[in-house]
Design a protein around this motif. Structure first.
Motif, short mmCIF file in Angstrom:
data_model
loop_
_atom_site.label_atom_id
_atom_site.label_comp_id
_atom_site.label_asym_id
_atom_site.label_seq_id
_atom_site.Cartn_x
_atom_site.Cartn_y
_atom_site.Cartn_z
N PRO A 1 0.90 -1.40 0.12
CA PRO A 1 -0.15 0.10 0.17
C PRO A 1 0.77 1.24 -0.15
N GLY A 2 0.42 2.10 -0.68
CA GLY A 2 0.91 3.71 -0.70
C GLY A 2 2.22 3.81 -1.84
N GLY B 1 1.33 6.59 -21.17
CA GLY B 1 1.78 6.89 -19.94
C GLY B 1 0.87 6.26 -19.01
N VAL B 2 1.42 6.07 -17.75
CA VAL B 2 0.72 5.06 -16.85
C VAL B 2 1.08 5.94 -15.38
N VAL B 3 0.05 6.16 -14.59
CA VAL B 3 0.31 6.21 -13.12
C VAL B 3 -0.49 5.05 -12.54
N LEU B 4 0.15 4.40 -11.72
CA LEU B 4 -0.30 3.12 -11.08
C LEU B 4 -0.07 3.17 -9.69
N SER B 5 -1.16 2.88 -8.75
CA SER B 5 -0.87 2.70 -7.21
C SER B 5 -1.54 1.38 -6.81
N ILE C 1 0.41 10.21 -1.83
CA ILE C 1 1.52 9.84 -2.92
C ILE C 1 2.64 10.96 -2.62
N ASP C 2 3.72 10.58 -2.04
CA ASP C 2 4.73 11.24 -1.72
C ASP C 2 5.96 10.86 -2.32
#
Length: 499
Positions: A253-254, A264-268, A395-396
């Protein structure tokens, strides 16, 4: 020393990584293949190209390997998502694969909502019905190529078809199945309800397996063609973004990554499948056991930079093109780019929107345009991060992979626009490394993927956000978000004038 092979079946090429037990890439081979784009919005490939180029690439990998071939214990896959491969009763390909970046299916997306109901559809699949996903492509073939559809007995996704040709066994794994719009993501089973409402026989859906499952050995024919021993184990593999998450250590997690390739992808990372993002971002099954991830997608990320280079600097390399980007101030001297070259996905599911340069004047030089392209791509990814944060996610720290991790100025730009620490890993292989890690875990080298990540992945560089730049980009981001709103209708009107 023991080895595994990670096969990364991308949109433009297949990349093959030979990785040893220490996580080191001993050798790498890349083999390209063409796109078939007959009309605006169409994007297809011949699946045979994937097979022939992968076979040739592994043969080259083995030819240059100076160790014992028996020490290559297994292979696994990362693959471009959503592509439709239709097979007949003999598992022969019926037509070219329709790819993830094909946008011909706007009508079929609306048909899905009309027949299933938008809220019900999202509650089952956790996602919107989007042109890039597989189900609308199936419905397009059903409507426009009925003879082909009648012959179809099974559909699979690109890397699953490649794996079938290597093992002779046909399955689909959960992380790719989640992107078909036919999987009940929370229950991890095909949705009979959606199939029935759309008149699709559920038998067209292949058997489901886990990404780390051992699905058999390579065939004798594939062994003869490549030089791999016939006892080589094959593991199911995962969707490219799920494998990119594994290859970046996004396993708890995180943790979040930003990947800049063609798209382009941002994935969490997500621990479970019961959150409700109302379809604003994608919500898929992870390739890690019993996990999920949320994801936002920019359709034209690296593609935007490639387009800019090929159009305005065809004879130069990327290093030369971007050499002066660092001399251009934040905001590119008032020039703003939106990367909507082939439409957009997150947060605007819009196949009609197109790219814009806003604020051009005669003082702007090529270096200003180059920086604005990088900024625009990063702003688009930041829209997904903004959605994550507004949902309560912290999200840091963001791991950057792909083309966006190759340029120092761009890495600092990501830190400033995302307002987060950006970490570049020693390995930039992302999905290919994730595939290799699935093979390593499946082969029993490690007790978990987390243990494998600890052994394989190392931080190389860290970029901290510059407070002054963060404040400037926050103001510019507000302007960026207005461009879509104010150009969406204009672009719909211009559709009549496109070929």
């Amino acid at each position: 020393m023991k080895y595994v092979i990670g096969v990364d079946l991308g949109t433009s090429a297949v990349k093959l990584l030979l990785v040893n037990k220490n996580g080191e890439v001993a050798h790498e081979v890349s083999k390209s293949y063409p796109l078939i784009q007959e009309k605006t919005g169409y994007s297809e490939q011949d699946p045979e190209e994937w097979v022939s180029q992968t076979t040739a690439g592994i043969a080259e990998l083995i030819e240059t390997f100076d160790g014992e071939i028996n020490d290559i214990e297994g292979l696994s896959f990362s693959g471009q998502m959503h592509g439709l491969v239709l097979l007949d009763e003999n598992n022969d390909v019926l037509r070219n694969a329709i790819l993830w970046n094909d946008t011909r299916t706007t009508k079929q997306c609306q048909d899905i909502y009309d027949q299933v109901g938008k809220e019900k559809f999202i509650s089952i699949t956790k996602n919107l019905a989007l042109e890039g996903f597989t189900l609308p492509k199936i419905l397009w073939v059903k409507e426009n190529e009925p003879d082909t559809y009648q012959k179809a007995k099974t559909f699979v996704l690109p890397k699953d078809y490649l794996r079938y040709r290597i093992t002779g066994k046909l399955q689909m794994e959960y992380s790719d199945a989640a992107g078909t719009s036919l999987l009940d993501v929370g229950s991890k089973k095909w949705s009979k309800e959606i199939c029935d409402l759309l008149g699709i026989d559920i038998s067209i859906c292949a058997p489901l397996v886990n990404s780390h499952d051992n699905v058999g050995k390579i065939t004798a024919d594939f062994s003869n063609q490549t030089g791999l021993v016939a006892t080589t184990d094959v593991f199911a593999g995962g969707a490219d973004n799920a494998c990119g998450a594994i290859g970046s250590g996004i396993l708890s997690p995180g943790k979040t990554f930003a990947s800049i390739g063609t798209s382009g992808v941002v994935l969490s990372y997500e621990e479970n499948g019961d959150k409700d993002y109302e379809g604003k971002v994608h919500y898929f099954n992870h390739s890690a056991p019993n996990a999920y991830y949320t994801m936002g997608v920019t359709l034209s990320a690296g593609h935007s930079l490639n387009w800019f280079k090929n159009t305005f600097a065809e004879d130069e390399d990327f290093d030369t093109l971007l050499n002066e980007v660092g001399t251009v101030p934040v905001g590119s001297n008032g020039l703003l780019f939106t990367p909507y070259l082939v439409g957009e996905r997150t947060p605007h599911a819009d196949s009609s929107i197109r790219a814009s340069f806003i604020g051009m004047d005669s003082s702007h030089k090529r270096k200003d345009f180059a920086r604005s392209v990088l900024e625009g791509i990063t702003f688009s990814l930041n829209e997904s991060i903004d959605i994550f944060r507004k949902s309560g996610k912290t999200i840091d720290t963001i791991y950057s992979i792909g083309g966006g991790a190759k340029n120092e100025e761009w890495l600092q730009m990501q830190a400033d626009i995302f307002d987060a620490k950006i970490v570049k890993l020693t390995s930039e292989q992302g999905p290919g490394m994730g595939a290799a890690m699935l093979a390593a875990f499946g082969s029993g080298w490690f007790s978990s993927l987390e243990e494998c990540a600890d052994a394989f992945l190392t931080e190389a560089e860290v970029y901290q956000p510059n407070k002054e730049n963060v404040e400037k980009y926050e103001k510019l981001f507000k302007v960026y978000k207005q461009v879509y709103v104010q150009t969406a209708d204009l672009n719909k009107q211009l559709m009549d004038f496109r070929n």
